[in-house]
Structures are given as C-alpha cells and as structure tokens.
Design a protein around this motif. Structure first.
Motif, mmCIF file in Angstrom:
data_model
loop_
_atom_site.group_PDB
_atom_site.id
_atom_site.type_symbol
_atom_site.label_atom_id
_atom_site.label_comp_id
_atom_site.label_asym_id
_atom_site.label_seq_id
_atom_site.Cartn_x
_atom_site.Cartn_y
_atom_site.Cartn_z
ATOM 1 N N UNK A 96 -1.656 5.172 3.943
ATOM 2 C CA UNK A 96 -2.366 5.636 2.748
ATOM 3 C C UNK A 96 -3.221 4.497 2.208
ATOM 4 N N UNK A 97 -4.398 4.842 1.717
ATOM 5 C CA UNK A 97 -5.318 3.845 1.185
ATOM 6 C C UNK A 97 -6.044 4.418 -0.026
ATOM 7 N N UNK A 98 -6.693 3.541 -0.745
ATOM 8 C CA UNK A 98 -7.566 3.959 -1.841
ATOM 9 C C UNK A 98 -8.961 4.205 -1.278
ATOM 10 N N UNK A 99 -9.842 4.739 -2.109
ATOM 11 C CA UNK A 99 -11.228 4.951 -1.677
ATOM 12 C C UNK A 99 -11.858 3.637 -1.234
ATOM 13 N N UNK A 100 -11.494 2.547 -1.913
ATOM 14 C CA UNK A 100 -12.070 1.247 -1.560
ATOM 15 C C UNK A 100 -11.248 0.493 -0.511
ATOM 16 N N UNK A 101 -10.409 1.213 0.254
ATOM 17 C CA UNK A 101 -9.767 0.642 1.441
ATOM 18 C C UNK A 101 -8.591 -0.278 1.192
ATOM 19 N N UNK A 102 -7.878 -0.078 0.074
ATOM 20 C CA UNK A 102 -6.732 -0.926 -0.228
ATOM 21 C C UNK A 102 -5.437 -0.134 -0.072
ATOM 22 N N UNK A 103 -4.440 -0.757 0.573
ATOM 23 C CA UNK A 103 -3.161 -0.088 0.777
ATOM 24 C C UNK A 103 -2.166 -0.411 -0.333
ATOM 25 N N UNK A 104 -2.486 -1.388 -1.152
ATOM 26 C CA UNK A 104 -1.645 -1.761 -2.296
ATOM 27 C C UNK A 104 -2.459 -2.661 -3.213
ATOM 28 N N UNK A 105 -1.951 -2.828 -4.410
ATOM 29 C CA UNK A 105 -2.593 -3.726 -5.359
ATOM 30 C C UNK A 105 -2.303 -5.179 -5.015
ATOM 31 N N UNK A 106 -2.847 -6.113 -5.788
ATOM 32 C CA UNK A 106 -2.669 -7.530 -5.486
ATOM 33 C C UNK A 106 -1.216 -7.991 -5.576
ATOM 34 N N UNK A 107 -0.393 -7.270 -6.311
ATOM 35 C CA UNK A 107 1.033 -7.576 -6.407
ATOM 36 C C UNK A 107 1.879 -6.608 -5.608
ATOM 37 N N UNK A 108 1.311 -6.035 -4.551
ATOM 38 C CA UNK A 108 1.970 -5.046 -3.680
ATOM 39 C C UNK A 108 2.227 -3.710 -4.376
ATOM 40 N N UNK A 109 1.521 -3.411 -5.476
ATOM 41 C CA UNK A 109 1.704 -2.136 -6.161
ATOM 42 C C UNK A 109 1.145 -0.998 -5.309
ATOM 43 N N UNK A 110 1.938 0.042 -5.164
ATOM 44 C CA UNK A 110 1.477 1.243 -4.469
ATOM 45 C C UNK A 110 1.937 2.507 -5.192
ATOM 46 N N UNK A 111 2.746 2.346 -6.221
ATOM 47 C CA UNK A 111 3.313 3.490 -6.938
ATOM 48 C C UNK A 111 2.252 4.384 -7.569
ATOM 49 N N UNK A 112 1.088 3.826 -7.899
ATOM 50 C CA UNK A 112 0.027 4.649 -8.488
ATOM 51 C C UNK A 112 -0.434 5.724 -7.507
ATOM 52 N N UNK A 113 -0.375 5.441 -6.212
ATOM 53 C CA UNK A 113 -0.766 6.445 -5.220
ATOM 54 C C UNK A 113 0.284 7.541 -5.093
ATOM 55 N N UNK A 114 1.516 7.232 -5.447
ATOM 56 C CA UNK A 114 2.592 8.224 -5.393
ATOM 57 C C UNK A 114 2.470 9.223 -6.545
ATOM 58 N N UNK A 115 1.716 8.860 -7.565
ATOM 59 C CA UNK A 115 1.629 9.698 -8.766
ATOM 60 C C UNK A 115 0.935 11.034 -8.518
ATOM 61 N N UNK A 116 0.227 11.168 -7.408
ATOM 62 C CA UNK A 116 -0.510 12.416 -7.155
ATOM 63 C C UNK A 116 0.172 13.325 -6.139
ATOM 64 N N UNK A 117 1.390 12.962 -5.739
ATOM 65 C CA UNK A 117 2.111 13.798 -4.791
ATOM 66 C C UNK A 117 2.366 15.165 -5.408
ATOM 67 N N UNK A 118 2.046 16.201 -4.653
ATOM 68 C CA UNK A 118 2.338 17.560 -5.104
ATOM 69 C C UNK A 118 2.878 18.349 -3.912
#
Length: 193
Positions: free
Chosen positions: A9-31
C-alpha cells in the motif's frame, strides 16, 4: 519458476509510511467493499488474526512464502504477534535482529538477492514481498510483479515505495481496479525483453 510479487500500500505520492513509520492513517479508510475484495483477490496476504476473524483456513492459493524487512515485521512484534503469517514460510531480512522470536520465522542476515534467487528455484507457490523500502530497493531487479494499492492520501514526507539508486525499470500494466473508498489497485508485470 516462482515469481516475486511486491504487494504493498502506498500514498498518491509514493510513500509506504510516514517519516516515523506511521501507516495507521491508511488503515482509516478500510471498508467492507475494499477489505472483501482484498481477501478475495489476495487471501494469502491476510495475517493470522485477520484470517481467524474472517474464517480463512490454512491453505494457500497464490503465495507460500513472505519476505519482510525488520521495520515491516516490528509493528506486529511490538504487540506480541511473533508469527504474523503462520500459513506462509516467513523470512525477516535483517542485520540488526540477531535471533528469531518465533521458530516459525526465519531471520536472514545475508544477501536478500541470493535468498530470493534460491527461493525462486525451489518448488512452490509465489513469493510475497511485504515490505519495506530498503528491502524492495535491494530486490528491485528480482521483482516480477508489482501490486500497488494507491491510497487517496498525499503524505508529503516519509518512506518511499523503493529506497534504491536511480535506475529506471519498465513494467507493463496488467490491470487496475478502483474502490469506493478512493483506493486504486494497480498491477504491473516486469517487462522482459
């Protein structure tokens, strides 16, 4: 020969996590639509806890091996999930993790390219590259297929899809699928010849 698939999983700008390894924001859209489609299309990538929750058995359809870097393994380990994918052969590629916290997980400190080449020669199903950027960068030449779930976020700064030297490689589009939550799943195959 077995193939290596980078399913990530990635963001539109090609990042798999934030600078501190954050990825939970991408989990927020699970439906339900999205999660159901992922389970149907890639059931082998569902973790042990997820498999139990949705009633998946131990059999594998597409993958029988998973590779991950230490940073990809760490979030599960921090909550006591020492064997996140017990239905798969699990490898954690790490020079800093001295021993495995679980007998079902092999810690590999050697050259990941040699490991993948060896695994590809063995009998079995596909090999799933779970992450992260450094490992994907080292294995870029061995990746046969990319399945990128582009999440509808721009993060601005963080960990890229690949961490490697500049060296463009061409892939061919195999398919796309979009979801109501804004995620677009794009599948590419490594161009040969």
């Amino acid at each position: 020969m077995r193939k290596l698939t980078y399913f990530i999983a990635t963001t539109i700008d090609g990042l798999i996590a934030g600078p501190g390894d954050e990825f939970d924001f991408m989990m927020s859209i699970l439906d339900d639509e999205y999660v159901g489609a992922l389970i149907e299309a890639y059931p082998d990538t569902v973790s042990a806890r997820g498999r139990e929750a949705v009633g998946l058995g131990p059999e594998n359809r597409d993958f029988d091996t998973v590779l991950m870097g230490r940073n990809t393994y760490e979030p599960g380990l921090s909550i006591g999930m020492t064997s996140p994918y017990p239905h798969l052969r699990q490898y954690v590629v790490s020079k800093s993790l001295a021993t495995s916290p679980d007998p079902a997980v092999t810690v590999f400190s050697g050259d990941p390219v040699e490991l993948v080449r060896d695994l590809k020669q063995q009998e079995g199903k596909g090999i799933w590259l779970c992450g992260g950027a450094n490992l994907a960068g080292q294995l870029r030449g061995e990746i046969d297929e990319l399945v990128v779930k582009i999440n509808p976020f721009v993060a601005g700064k963080g960990i890229p899809l690949f961490s490697a030297e500049f060296s463009p490689q061409r892939y061919d589009l195999k398919g796309t699928r979009s979801f109501g939550n804004g995620v677009v799943m794009v599948t590419y195959a490594k161009r040969t010849g």
